[in-house]
Design an enzyme around this catalytic site. Structure first.
Site, PDB file in Angstrom:
ATOM      1  N   HIS A  85     -64.754  49.451  25.406  1.00 44.68           N
ATOM      2  CA  HIS A  85     -64.298  50.834  25.251  1.00 44.68           C
ATOM      3  C   HIS A  85     -65.095  51.552  24.163  1.00 44.68           C
ATOM      4  O   HIS A  85     -65.423  52.741  24.297  1.00 44.68           O
ATOM      5  CB  HIS A  85     -62.810  50.841  24.916  1.00 44.68           C
ATOM      6  CG  HIS A  85     -62.276  52.183  24.564  1.00 44.68           C
ATOM      7  ND1 HIS A  85     -61.706  52.457  23.355  1.00 44.68           N
ATOM      8  CD2 HIS A  85     -62.245  53.352  25.256  1.00 44.68           C
ATOM      9  CE1 HIS A  85     -61.333  53.723  23.304  1.00 44.68           C
ATOM     10  NE2 HIS A  85     -61.655  54.279  24.456  1.00 44.68           N
ATOM     11  N   GLU A  90     -68.271  52.658  25.584  1.00 45.09           N
ATOM     12  CA  GLU A  90     -68.057  53.826  26.443  1.00 45.09           C
ATOM     13  C   GLU A  90     -68.176  55.117  25.625  1.00 45.09           C
ATOM     14  O   GLU A  90     -68.821  56.079  26.045  1.00 45.09           O
ATOM     15  CB  GLU A  90     -66.687  53.743  27.099  1.00 45.09           C
ATOM     16  CG  GLU A  90     -66.327  54.952  27.965  1.00 45.09           C
ATOM     17  CD  GLU A  90     -64.847  55.254  27.925  1.00 45.09           C
ATOM     18  OE1 GLU A  90     -64.498  56.429  27.667  1.00 45.09           O
ATOM     19  OE2 GLU A  90     -64.048  54.343  28.133  1.00 45.09           O
ATOM     20  N   HIS A  91     -67.559  55.131  24.452  1.00 47.35           N
ATOM     21  CA  HIS A  91     -67.681  56.295  23.567  1.00 47.35           C
ATOM     22  C   HIS A  91     -69.129  56.502  23.132  1.00 47.35           C
ATOM     23  O   HIS A  91     -69.640  57.625  23.133  1.00 47.35           O
ATOM     24  CB  HIS A  91     -66.813  56.090  22.322  1.00 47.35           C
ATOM     25  CG  HIS A  91     -65.376  56.425  22.517  1.00 47.35           C
ATOM     26  ND1 HIS A  91     -64.736  57.417  21.819  1.00 47.35           N
ATOM     27  CD2 HIS A  91     -64.432  55.883  23.328  1.00 47.35           C
ATOM     28  CE1 HIS A  91     -63.464  57.480  22.181  1.00 47.35           C
ATOM     29  NE2 HIS A  91     -63.252  56.554  23.103  1.00 47.35           N
ATOM     30  N   GLU A 123     -57.551  56.717  18.114  1.00 50.81           N
ATOM     31  CA  GLU A 123     -57.068  56.755  19.497  1.00 50.81           C
ATOM     32  C   GLU A 123     -56.013  55.675  19.723  1.00 50.81           C
ATOM     33  O   GLU A 123     -54.980  55.915  20.366  1.00 50.81           O
ATOM     34  CB  GLU A 123     -58.234  56.564  20.469  1.00 50.81           C
ATOM     35  CG  GLU A 123     -57.861  56.671  21.925  1.00 50.81           C
ATOM     36  CD  GLU A 123     -59.054  56.508  22.850  1.00 50.81           C
ATOM     37  OE1 GLU A 123     -58.821  56.265  24.050  1.00 50.81           O
ATOM     38  OE2 GLU A 123     -60.206  56.630  22.384  1.00 50.81           O
TER      39      GLU A 123
END
Length: 514
Positions: free
Chosen positions: A118, A121-122, A198
């Site tokens: 993840h 992904e950022h 997040e």
């Protein structure tokens, strides 16, 4: 609703701006607007693909022209570098969805580095030398399109929804960041704080999310599905540039990716563009078979519970390990589980809803679902929220009684046909949604399935018989295993204690759970 069925409806979720799957990041969503000229002048038309153009592309890229295979209205080919390309033509609107799916998700992370899939992904939005940070997202927004990305257990995907004449612009930039991503320590630190925040907002501040995370970790004892997609906080805090580059170098190679192009395009035109863009990206790694630690035989029923001052009404969930579409050893089991989820608790026509919401009125909300889109084991789960003065234990017992009734007596052909028709209706409606189909095929192809498996799914559903429903219920939902989670309000004494703390001098004004 099952995950396989939910993925058919992905486009509807996009249009309504709902979050689908875990861990969205990247560029902001934009409504479609009138297109503007592109600064670098690169643009193609929706019908740019002719054999002549494809031949010119082949000559320019020095590649062998791949043959296009057709299965129904689905076209596919594989480039020399191993990239699989799937084309889903739909000419009802001048819109195209460009998606790149990598066969790498949180379940592929090295031990002790949860959250790196993840996090990468950022970081994929941080730019390359040709297209610096922000350029890609700014272009999509200026063209009136939509861009985003998401990470799951078995895959990571990036997408753009734009007018067809700008498809090449998107493919150029996706191909560029597939091999030319630039990461510096200056971007690592701030973005690491973004994913930690997040996690705080989505999980640590939500009692239901916290409990679901721990329930899943209790259900999966040995599989990497044990870990949350976003990662465990103490490991996320240690993620660094080397971790990101190692994951990028190992998995972000064309022979580990699937490009899905859906919308107002033609297969030959997409092939020409794919060879000009994705076809020039070199393989960086040889991909081994995706073999992971497997779950041992479970002999226990485990329970987890959480009390929190932010919880107003109690609720429960029941989780069971079941085969996925990919690893089911018995033919038709996954399809039977899908339909069992619909019959038992898939909506207002289900047994749970009719008997516990409408008839007895003890449930405010109740249902079941099958999550079978996975490389390894899938999950079947049920949930319930009592109504009024009904006790949580009584509602759970009523849900388990409905399961026992199916195990003992099965389901009628009429009940099965009604559930099947509801599924088929959703599948037919999905044909109007290029984004929904791109999501459906991408998730399937990155979790061990083939184009033919997706195309034949309606026919396989039609072959499920009442005896099959009874068999999977008996095999996988019989009492004695799985995980039961309960989300509960504080006891009255705990509430009173919290009130006293808040009133005391120097009190923090928050409950201990916060």
């Amino acid at each position: 609703m099952s995950r396989f069925k939910a993925e058919i409806l992905f486009a509807l979720f996009l249009l309504r701006r709902l979050v689908v799957l875990a861990a969205f990041a990247g560029g902001g969503a934009q409504a479609f607007a009138a297109t503007q000229p592109v600064a670098d002048g690169v643009a193609v038309t929706a019908q740019a693909g002719t054999e002549q153009q494809a031949g010119q592309s082949e000559e320019a890229a020095g590649q062998v022209l791949p043959a296009i295979a057709q299965s129904g209205n689905v076209y596919s080919f594989t480039l020399a570098n191993g990239l699989q390309v799937v084309v889903l033509p739909n000419h009802r609107a001048p819109v195209v969805t460009n998606m790149i799916w990598y066969r790498a998700g949180s379940a592929d992370e090295p031990r002790g580095h949860t959250g790196i899939a993840h996090f990468l992904e950022h970081l994929m939005f941080k730019g390359t030398r040709a297209y610096p940070a922000g350029e890609f997202s700014t272009l999509v927004a200026r063209l009136g399109g939509e861009q985003n990305a998401f990470t799951s257990y078995d895959y990571t995907a990036y997408y753009e929804i734009i007018a067809p004449q700008y498809l090449k612009n998107m493919m150029i930039r996706e191909a560029d960041r597939m091999e030319n991503l630039i990461l510096t320590d200056e971007v690592i630190g701030p973005e690491r704080q973004v994913i930690i925040e997040e996690r705080r907002m989505r999980t640590d501040n939500d009692p239901a999310a916290m409990l679901a995370e721990e329930a899943r970790a209790t259900l999966f004892l040995n599989s990497p599905y044990h870990n949350p997609v976003i990662g465990w906080k103490q490991e996320m805090e240690q993620l660094n540039r080397d971790d990101a580059l190692a994951f990028y170098g190992k998995y972000y190679t064309p022979n580990n990716a699937v490009a899905i192009i859906a919308g107002d395009v033609d297969p030959a035109g997409v092939r020409a563009l794919a060879m000009e863009t994705y076809g020039k990206v070199k393989q960086r790694a040889v991909m081994p078979e995706r073999r992971r630690p497997q779950e041992p035989v479970s002999r226990t029923r485990r329970e987890v519970a959480m009390r929190d001052g932010r919880v107003a009404e109690p609720s429960f969930q029941i989780y069971r390990l079941v085969p996925s579409y990919n690893n089911a050893k018995n033919k038709g089991e996954a399809e039977a589980l899908d339909l069992l989820g619909e019959i038992l608790g898939g909506g207002s026509q289900s047994r749970l809803y009719k008997n516990l919401v409408v008839k007895t009125g003890i449930a405010a909300s109740v249902g079941s679902a099958y999550d079978g889109t996975a490389i390894d084991d899938g999950v079947f789960y049920l949930y319930g929220l009592p109504r009024g003065g009904a006790a949580l234990a009584d509602l759970q017992a009523a849900v388990e009684a409905e399961i026992a009734a199916i195990i003992k007596n099965g389901v009628s052909m009429q009940e099965l046909e009604a559930a099947r028709k509801r599924y088929m209706k959703d599948f037919v409606f999905s044909q109007d949604s290029p984004s929904g189909l791109a999501q459906l095929y991408g998730a399937a192809l990155t979790t061990g399935m083939r184009v033919a498996d997706v195309n034949n799914w309606p026919e396989r559903l039609k072959s499920v018989k009442p005896a099959d429903i009874k068999a999977v219920a008996a095999r996988y939902l019989a009492p004695g295993t799985g995980v039961v989670s309960r989300l509960l309000p504080l006891h009255d004494a705990e509430k009173a204690d919290n009130r006293r703390q808040k009133k005391a001098p120097g009190g923090k004004g928050t409950s201990p759970a916060q």
